[in-house]
Design a protein around this motif. Sequence first.
Motif, PDB file in Angstrom:
ATOM      1  N   GLY A 189       6.219   3.799   6.069  1.00 39.33           N
ATOM      2  CA  GLY A 189       6.753   4.327   4.814  1.00 39.33           C
ATOM      3  C   GLY A 189       5.753   4.144   3.681  1.00 39.33           C
ATOM      4  N   CYS A 190       5.184   2.954   3.609  1.00 39.44           N
ATOM      5  CA  CYS A 190       4.171   2.669   2.576  1.00 39.44           C
ATOM      6  C   CYS A 190       2.943   3.546   2.755  1.00 39.44           C
ATOM      7  N   ILE A 191       2.483   3.622   3.999  1.00 37.21           N
ATOM      8  CA  ILE A 191       1.264   4.399   4.278  1.00 37.21           C
ATOM      9  C   ILE A 191       1.471   5.868   3.919  1.00 37.21           C
ATOM     10  N   ALA A 192       2.634   6.403   4.250  1.00 39.43           N
ATOM     11  CA  ALA A 192       2.926   7.808   3.928  1.00 39.43           C
ATOM     12  C   ALA A 192       2.820   8.055   2.433  1.00 39.43           C
ATOM     13  N   ALA A 193       3.208   7.062   1.649  1.00 38.47           N
ATOM     14  CA  ALA A 193       3.188   7.209   0.195  1.00 38.47           C
ATOM     15  C   ALA A 193       1.815   6.906  -0.402  1.00 38.47           C
ATOM     16  N   GLY A 194       0.875   6.469   0.433  1.00 38.45           N
ATOM     17  CA  GLY A 194      -0.455   6.142  -0.083  1.00 38.45           C
ATOM     18  C   GLY A 194      -0.523   4.782  -0.748  1.00 38.45           C
ATOM     19  N   ALA A 195       0.299   3.842  -0.312  1.00 40.10           N
ATOM     20  CA  ALA A 195       0.339   2.500  -0.903  1.00 40.10           C
ATOM     21  C   ALA A 195      -0.959   1.747  -0.614  1.00 40.10           C
ATOM     22  N   ASN A 196      -1.189   0.659  -1.383  1.00 38.78           N
ATOM     23  CA  ASN A 196      -2.386  -0.154  -1.136  1.00 38.78           C
ATOM     24  C   ASN A 196      -2.107  -1.220  -0.060  1.00 38.78           C
ATOM     25  N   GLU A 197      -3.170  -1.910   0.362  1.00 37.91           N
ATOM     26  CA  GLU A 197      -3.052  -2.868   1.473  1.00 37.91           C
ATOM     27  C   GLU A 197      -2.101  -4.023   1.140  1.00 37.91           C
ATOM     28  N   THR A 198      -2.095  -4.466  -0.121  1.00 40.09           N
ATOM     29  CA  THR A 198      -1.188  -5.546  -0.530  1.00 40.09           C
ATOM     30  C   THR A 198       0.265  -5.138  -0.292  1.00 40.09           C
ATOM     31  N   GLN A 199       0.573  -3.924  -0.659  1.00 39.95           N
ATOM     32  CA  GLN A 199       1.942  -3.431  -0.478  1.00 39.95           C
ATOM     33  C   GLN A 199       2.266  -3.253   1.003  1.00 39.95           C
ATOM     34  N   ILE A 200       1.316  -2.705   1.756  1.00 35.79           N
ATOM     35  CA  ILE A 200       1.550  -2.510   3.198  1.00 35.79           C
ATOM     36  C   ILE A 200       1.806  -3.863   3.867  1.00 35.79           C
TER      37      ILE A 200
END
Lengths: 291, 291
Positions: A189-200
């Motif tokens: 879900g995070c990756i799909a949204a383009g989140a950063n590594e901290t969030q992932i």
Amino acid sequence: MEDRVKRIEKALDHFLPERKGSLSETVTDAMRYSLLNGGKRVRAVLTLAFCELCGGDEDMAMPFACAVEMVHAYSLIHDDLPCMDNDDMRRGKPSNHKFYGENYALLAGDGLLTKAFETALSSEAFRNVGMERAAYAAAVLARCAGEHGMVGGQCIDLATENRTVSLDELCEKDTGKTANLIMAACMMGCIAAGANETQINAAKEYALHIGLAFQIRDDILDVTGDAKELGKNIGVDAQNARCTYVSILGVEKAQALVDEHTEKALHALDAFDADSTFLHEFAEKLATRSK
Amino acid sequence: MEDRVKRIEKALDHFLPERKGSLSETVTDAMRYSLLNGGKRVRAVLTLAFCELCGGDEDMAMPFACAVEMVHAYSLIHDDLPCMDNDDMRRGKPSNHKFYGENYALLAGDGLLTKAFETALSSEAFRNVGMERAAYAAAVLARCAGEHGMVGGQCIDLATENRTVSLDELCEKDTGKTANLIMAACMMGCIAAGANETQINAAKEYALHIGLAFQIRDDILDVTGDAKELGKNIGVDAQNARCTYVSILGVEKAQALVDEHTEKALHALDAFDADSTFLHEFAEKLATRSK
């Protein structure tokens, strides 16, 4: 929440349509039988929620939400087979091999696992998030589902089934069997949204802890739950003399461990600036679920 | 050719290392048992060859070559299971479930299928060809391995096993069961090298025809072959009263069909400007192979 699940069901149906008239329609029917069987869609909902939390929309998350449900459905089909848990019932209906036979059930599982990657790498996925994010997300799914993750957990289950296991071993088994796929759901879900590594990584942490809480709660429900409400037999662990959190800790201390993991999951949500009320409540609800 | 196969073996070992001391080491052992069992590596060699033909190098192709061998190995493990072909021997050794038991064999197959995508989407793959090409290649692999491809072919096999099948149905079955994975192998080689759509389609065409030629030749060898040389029992098709190219056409006409498909495969190579001698000879050798 109800609407969200409906949209997930619709997307699953879209990504795995019937193939009436094809010589190989039966395997697709068998795949759909288990995939569209009214599960709770916990994993898919988490993919959508984390995507939204990181600023993405539902279309971006949906192929990955469906992919994770496909992996989950395959794992249940293969897990129910006679050479594994030999379960005749699943969600109140005959398990896949009871309905289609072992050979088709084997293929249906294989087909769903493959379809998961086809879906995560579909033209929809490429269009909605770009090929790079889709590749990253599918790589995470593969890692979490494979011999370092879910398949590894299943193996630990087999390797330890006739002996006493420690709490650490149980935790390693359930991290593999259960938490890893939830990790994939949240991280994708995070990756799909383009989140950063901290969030992932925070999503991975949240997932690990709700995954373990989920599994411990599952062990508790196998003792204290209601077969009708759960849609599956209870007392199965005791019948098979399985070591579980409950057999090691007792119901009360097992529930305390559920609560501890839930706290850690909630703490992980601090990494996100946006409103995480839904995921907060989700974790709390899992900790006390009765089905 | 021999050196190339050695490098493929080394890469397979690299992508699926042992995990001694892990609680789940057995599933990795079981995966390695079948993956590193000295197969001919036909599919992997094709991936490398097409990548080279399109101007790429071996490093670019290797993750995809290994991925396709992993899918092939998984399919053999599941195909040998008691609920499918129930084969005790594979390449002169006990089949996976005979050695590890049905439960581990099931998981080993699941693990290899998952590992294939992990490998095609590995950091090596991303580094060597970029995430976009890796995503495209893995998507092709999923499509070719799934219910529209290999799993679909297995389903046709089950659906038609107790009745007479037409030549068209047999062709559809073998396109699914055998040709699709060879298509994935050849197409992924082109994709890794950054080939254009015309070249990718020509590789698909070549693969379809050598795939069918390969399968028809397989049916012929089940009648005329040598068990020791082949490393598997012969006469299995007749024993199971299976409809094959040989049972429909006889050995001579079946071989004529092999030659016809080989011609079409060779014709497809015209789409490439670079020297395709190796792939030309490869197709011709398959048409007359005795093992």
